[in-house]
Design a protein around this motif. Structure first.
Motif, short mmCIF file in Angstrom:
data_model
loop_
_atom_site.label_atom_id
_atom_site.label_comp_id
_atom_site.label_asym_id
_atom_site.label_seq_id
_atom_site.Cartn_x
_atom_site.Cartn_y
_atom_site.Cartn_z
N ALA A 31 -10.20 -2.01 6.24
CA ALA A 31 -9.38 -1.91 5.04
C ALA A 31 -9.82 -2.95 4.02
CB ALA A 31 -7.91 -2.09 5.37
N MET A 32 -9.89 -2.54 2.78
CA MET A 32 -10.20 -3.45 1.69
C MET A 32 -9.22 -3.17 0.56
SD MET A 32 -14.38 -3.41 1.66
CE MET A 32 -14.49 -4.89 0.63
N GLY A 33 -8.89 -4.21 -0.17
CA GLY A 33 -7.94 -4.01 -1.24
C GLY A 33 -7.86 -5.17 -2.19
N TRP A 34 -6.88 -5.07 -3.06
CA TRP A 34 -6.68 -6.06 -4.11
C TRP A 34 -5.24 -6.52 -4.14
CZ3 TRP A 34 -10.71 -7.99 -6.87
CH2 TRP A 34 -11.90 -7.27 -6.84
N GLY A 52 -11.61 5.53 5.84
CA GLY A 52 -11.56 6.98 5.76
C GLY A 52 -11.19 7.52 4.40
N GLY A 53 -10.78 6.65 3.48
CA GLY A 53 -10.49 7.06 2.12
C GLY A 53 -9.03 7.05 1.72
N THR A 54 -8.13 6.85 2.66
CA THR A 54 -6.71 6.81 2.32
C THR A 54 -6.40 5.60 1.45
OG1 THR A 54 -6.16 7.90 4.41
CG2 THR A 54 -4.38 6.77 3.26
N THR A 55 -5.61 5.83 0.41
CA THR A 55 -5.31 4.77 -0.55
C THR A 55 -3.82 4.51 -0.64
OG1 THR A 55 -5.24 6.34 -2.40
CG2 THR A 55 -7.34 5.26 -1.94
N TYR A 56 -3.51 3.33 -1.11
CA TYR A 56 -2.14 2.93 -1.41
C TYR A 56 -2.14 2.19 -2.74
CZ TYR A 56 1.99 -0.01 -1.64
OH TYR A 56 3.12 -0.65 -2.07
N TYR A 57 -1.10 2.44 -3.54
CA TYR A 57 -0.91 1.72 -4.79
C TYR A 57 0.54 1.28 -4.90
CZ TYR A 57 -5.21 4.11 -6.18
OH TYR A 57 -6.50 4.59 -6.25
#
Length: 114
Positions: A31-34, A52-57
């Protein structure tokens, strides 16, 4: 050995756009994020993406920000559009190889001001 190198921050007018990038090295990250931290506020998760491409905002950026990653380059991007003054913060790249292994970048300043 793990390094997260951020780039792309700067000064932009309200309504403008910026793209942040974070190049990771040393290992593969599931997992990578900001995250971001504004003056006087706690650090908050902005967005993340798994391999796998699943995102969260977070709700405040939905429809304006887009997170993506290049698994081959181990790089995560944050495209920020329609920027608001409320988006002003230091943005930190975050990467996880598992639940107990978390790494942080040094942070890059994003300032939205007219």
């Amino acid at each position: 050995q793990v390094q997260l190198v951020e780039s792309g921050g700067g000064l932009v007018q309200p309504g403008g756009s910026l793209t942040l990038s974070c190049a990771a090295s040393g290992r593969f990250f599931v997992a990578m994020g900001w995250y971001r931290q504004a003056p006087g506020k706690e650090r908050e998760l902005v967005a993340h993406i798994i391999s796998g491409g699943t995102t969260y905002y977070t709700d405040s950026v939905k429809g304006r920000f887009t997170i993506s990653r290049d698994n081959a380059k181990n790089t995560v991007y944050l495209q920020m559009n329609s920027l608001k003054s409320e988006d002003t913060a230091v943005y930190y790249c975050n990467a996880k190889s598992d639940l107990r292994s978390e790494y942080w970048g040094q942070g890059t300043q994003v300032t939205v001001s007219s």
